[in-house]
Design a protein around this motif. Structure first.
Motif, mmCIF file in Angstrom:
data_model
loop_
_atom_site.group_PDB
_atom_site.id
_atom_site.type_symbol
_atom_site.label_atom_id
_atom_site.label_comp_id
_atom_site.label_asym_id
_atom_site.label_seq_id
_atom_site.Cartn_x
_atom_site.Cartn_y
_atom_site.Cartn_z
ATOM 1 N N ASP A 1 -60.180 88.258 46.332
ATOM 2 C CA ASP A 1 -59.515 87.808 47.562
ATOM 3 C C ASP A 1 -59.704 88.851 48.756
ATOM 4 O OD1 ASP A 1 -58.156 90.041 46.110
ATOM 5 O OD2 ASP A 1 -56.088 89.635 46.753
ATOM 6 N N ILE A 2 -60.091 90.034 48.330
ATOM 7 C CA ILE A 2 -60.204 91.254 49.495
ATOM 8 C C ILE A 2 -61.586 91.095 49.835
ATOM 9 C CG2 ILE A 2 -60.432 93.529 49.912
ATOM 10 C CD1 ILE A 2 -57.851 94.125 48.279
ATOM 11 N N PHE A 3 -62.424 90.845 48.869
ATOM 12 C CA PHE A 3 -63.862 90.881 48.981
ATOM 13 C C PHE A 3 -63.998 89.627 50.116
ATOM 14 C CE2 PHE A 3 -68.019 89.037 48.027
ATOM 15 C CZ PHE A 3 -68.866 90.036 48.259
ATOM 16 N N ALA A 4 -63.617 88.596 49.701
ATOM 17 C CA ALA A 4 -63.951 87.157 50.332
ATOM 18 C C ALA A 4 -63.251 87.273 51.844
ATOM 19 C CB ALA A 4 -63.150 85.976 49.880
ATOM 20 N N ARG A 5 -61.975 88.136 51.932
ATOM 21 C CA ARG A 5 -61.376 88.206 53.464
ATOM 22 C C ARG A 5 -62.603 89.189 54.399
ATOM 23 N NH1 ARG A 5 -58.130 92.298 55.270
ATOM 24 N NH2 ARG A 5 -57.714 92.915 52.941
ATOM 25 N N LEU A 6 -62.788 90.232 53.721
ATOM 26 C CA LEU A 6 -63.910 91.111 54.596
ATOM 27 C C LEU A 6 -65.231 90.488 54.626
ATOM 28 C CD1 LEU A 6 -61.595 93.115 53.850
ATOM 29 C CD2 LEU A 6 -63.295 94.879 53.474
ATOM 30 N N VAL A 7 -65.734 89.657 53.870
ATOM 31 C CA VAL A 7 -66.917 88.945 54.055
ATOM 32 C C VAL A 7 -66.761 87.871 55.186
ATOM 33 C CG1 VAL A 7 -68.630 87.318 53.211
ATOM 34 C CG2 VAL A 7 -67.893 89.229 51.941
ATOM 35 N N ALA A 8 -65.852 87.198 55.328
ATOM 36 C CA ALA A 8 -65.234 86.516 56.420
ATOM 37 C C ALA A 8 -65.036 87.133 57.712
ATOM 38 C CB ALA A 8 -64.134 85.458 55.945
ATOM 39 N N ALA A 9 -64.531 88.158 57.734
ATOM 40 C CA ALA A 9 -64.349 89.027 58.780
ATOM 41 C C ALA A 9 -65.586 89.380 59.506
ATOM 42 C CB ALA A 9 -63.366 90.244 58.691
ATOM 43 N N HIS A 10 -66.374 89.949 58.634
ATOM 44 C CA HIS A 10 -67.925 90.516 58.993
ATOM 45 C C HIS A 10 -68.463 89.335 59.685
ATOM 46 C CE1 HIS A 10 -71.029 93.239 59.365
ATOM 47 N NE2 HIS A 10 -71.763 92.187 59.219
ATOM 48 N N GLY A 11 -68.402 88.058 58.932
ATOM 49 C CA GLY A 11 -69.292 86.956 59.651
ATOM 50 C C GLY A 11 -68.749 86.624 60.877
ATOM 51 N N ALA A 12 -67.253 86.564 61.076
ATOM 52 C CA ALA A 12 -66.747 86.209 62.414
ATOM 53 C C ALA A 12 -67.228 87.245 63.437
ATOM 54 C CB ALA A 12 -65.089 86.217 62.467
#
Length: 468
Positions: free
Chosen positions: A428-439
């Motif tokens: 969950d944390i990994f996916a959130r940070l990957v999405a944040a970096h992409g944004a």
């Protein structure tokens, strides 16, 4: 009768406080009504997080910087904006993520025409100059070559130093045997160990600017401890390198002892500058900031982190940050607040009564509360570097890291050496940070495939410089 400047000011403040309707003024308040603070911003080159004795180095002592830390605040979670020089300096000048500008995608800057810090872009010195500051750069520029780019085109009133990325300490020649020590746009033609020359020139500059009623901002950007590995007294090494086909680029020089002597020589000059501020009786009116442009290189200590310059592992981007801010920082204080190089632009502008240009809003934040001792607040920050296709995002204690096709999730507070990859335990944390970096990535300039990024191949670097 001997009457000091401070006693006169104190008496004036007392008289004002007795006037009808006057608000009592303390010493710090009286100083603020008199003038904006002077600012000295010191940047080392390729200094590792643990390379000062106050950050853990044991092979030598950095007495001046230890004293600076004892008189102010030492940050333990400070980051350079990038793991390389020019891009971090772009962030320091603009207060924005370096990837918003073409110059921030390039390392080293100067190998392609038309790439540099645009003179039209507001900078920390230009914005301070708008609110009455004198401005000077003593030391390294490395943000583009003349005639399009230069420190005198980007907000500095005075410049004495080097334009290129690395310079021999004795011959003052950059890669390709180009002389690179300048007084404005004129060759300086001074002999001596470069660290000592920069220290003396910074003292001369402070004496000159302090004679004015206007406050001053001075950037002191050392080349130490960047290669070539030459300590004071190593003229023979400079002579040897002058005969090297690659000039100052070499892989067979240096030692731990030499490296320590380079760092201590820089520390000694910083001590001389601090003494000069005291002798001029302006130390209590002057903010001093010290940091490094990126993580350490060959002989650096980055403990407790791993990684080095050019890498987004913690050792490549963690840097020492020391701030002595009279009236704001508390002696011997330590802050765990996550900060970046670019934060000092909005911070110093706010203290000086200036502000960011509305067309170029800051990505950095005002960190005066952290300098004053406020508890650390959670924050999300982003990193990107072309070499090995690296990207990273830190959010709170968590860090997402990508190196080529390998991805990781670390808790960098509990695991500062980035050993335990938790991406499967905490998807969950990994996916959130990957999405944040992409944004975040979507708001930056795309990586330029033509940009030259310094790697580890000396022949590649030589080919680039030989084209000049």
């Amino acid at each position: 009768m001997n009457i000091s400047r401070r006693s006169v000011l104190a008496s004036s403040a007392a008289i004002v406080s007795m006037l009808p309707g006057a608000i009592p003024l303390g010493r710090a308040a009286a100083r603020k009504t008199r003038r904006q603070p002077n600012i000295v911003f010191i940047v080392a080159d390729d200094l590792g997080y643990g390379d000062l004795s106050c950050y853990g180095r044991r092979e030598y002592q950095t007495k001046a910087l230890d004293a600076l830390a004892a008189s102010g605040v030492r940050f333990t979670q400070g980051y350079a904006n990038t793991p390389v020089c020019s891009a971090t300096r772009t962030a320091l000048m603009t207060g924005r993520y370096q990837s918003r500008l073409p110059v921030g995608l390039e390392e080293p800057v100067g190998q392609r025409p038309g790439i540099g810090l645009p003179p039209s872009h507001p900078t920390l010195p230009s914005l301070l100059r708008e609110v009455g500051y004198q401005t000077a750069l003593v030391g390294k520029w490395h943000l583009g070559r003349l005639p399009e780019f230069g420190p005198l085109k980007s907000g500095y009133d005075h410049f004495w130093g080097m334009r290129e990325g690395s310079v021999d300490y004795f011959t003052h020649e950059a890669f390709g045997n180009r002389y690179d020590l300048w007084d404005g746009d004129t060759p300086a033609n001074q002999k001596g160990y470069l660290t000592d020359l920069l220290g003396q020139k910074s003292i001369d500059m402070v004496r000159q600017m302090s004679a004015s009623d206007k406050p001053f901002f001075m950037s002191l950007h050392f080349n130490a401890p960047h290669w070539p590995w030459e300590a004071p007294g190593d003229e023979a090494e400079a002579t040897r390198l002058s005969k090297n086909p690659l000039g100052i680029l070499h892989y067979d020089g240096g030692s731990m002892k030499t490296y320590g002597e380079i760092v201590v020589a820089m520390d000694r000059q910083i001590g001389r500058l601090m003494n000069a501020l005291e002798q001029l009786r302006i130390a209590d009116d002057t903010i001093i900031i010290f940091t490094s442009d990126n993580g350490g290189e060959r002989f650096s200590n980055t403990w407790p982190f791993k990684g080095m310059k050019t890498e987004l592992l913690e050792g490549g981007i963690r840097a020492p940050f020391i701030v002595r801010w009279p009236g704001l920082s508390k002696p011997r204080s330590i802050s765990e607040q996550v900060i970046l190089t670019m934060d000092f632009v909005p911070t110093l502008l706010a203290a000086a009564g200036g502000k960011m240009h509305p067309d170029y809003p800051a990505d950095g934040i005002d960190i005066r509360e952290a300098i004053a001792g406020a508890p650390a607040r959670s924050r999300t920050v982003h990193f990107r570097y072309k070499h090995m296709s690296q990207e990273a995002t830190r959010d709170g204690d968590w860090k997402y890291l990508k190196i080529r096709d390998n991805t990781f999730l670390f808790n960098v507070v509990e695991d500062p050496q980035e050993r335990a990859n938790l991406k499967l335990r905490r998807p969950d944390i990994f996916a959130r940070l990957v999405a944040a970096h992409g944004a975040w990535e979507a708001t930056m300039l795309p990586i330029d495939p033509k940009s030259f990024t310094h790697g580890y191949d000396g022949s590649e670097l030589a080919d680039h410089f030989s084209e000049d």
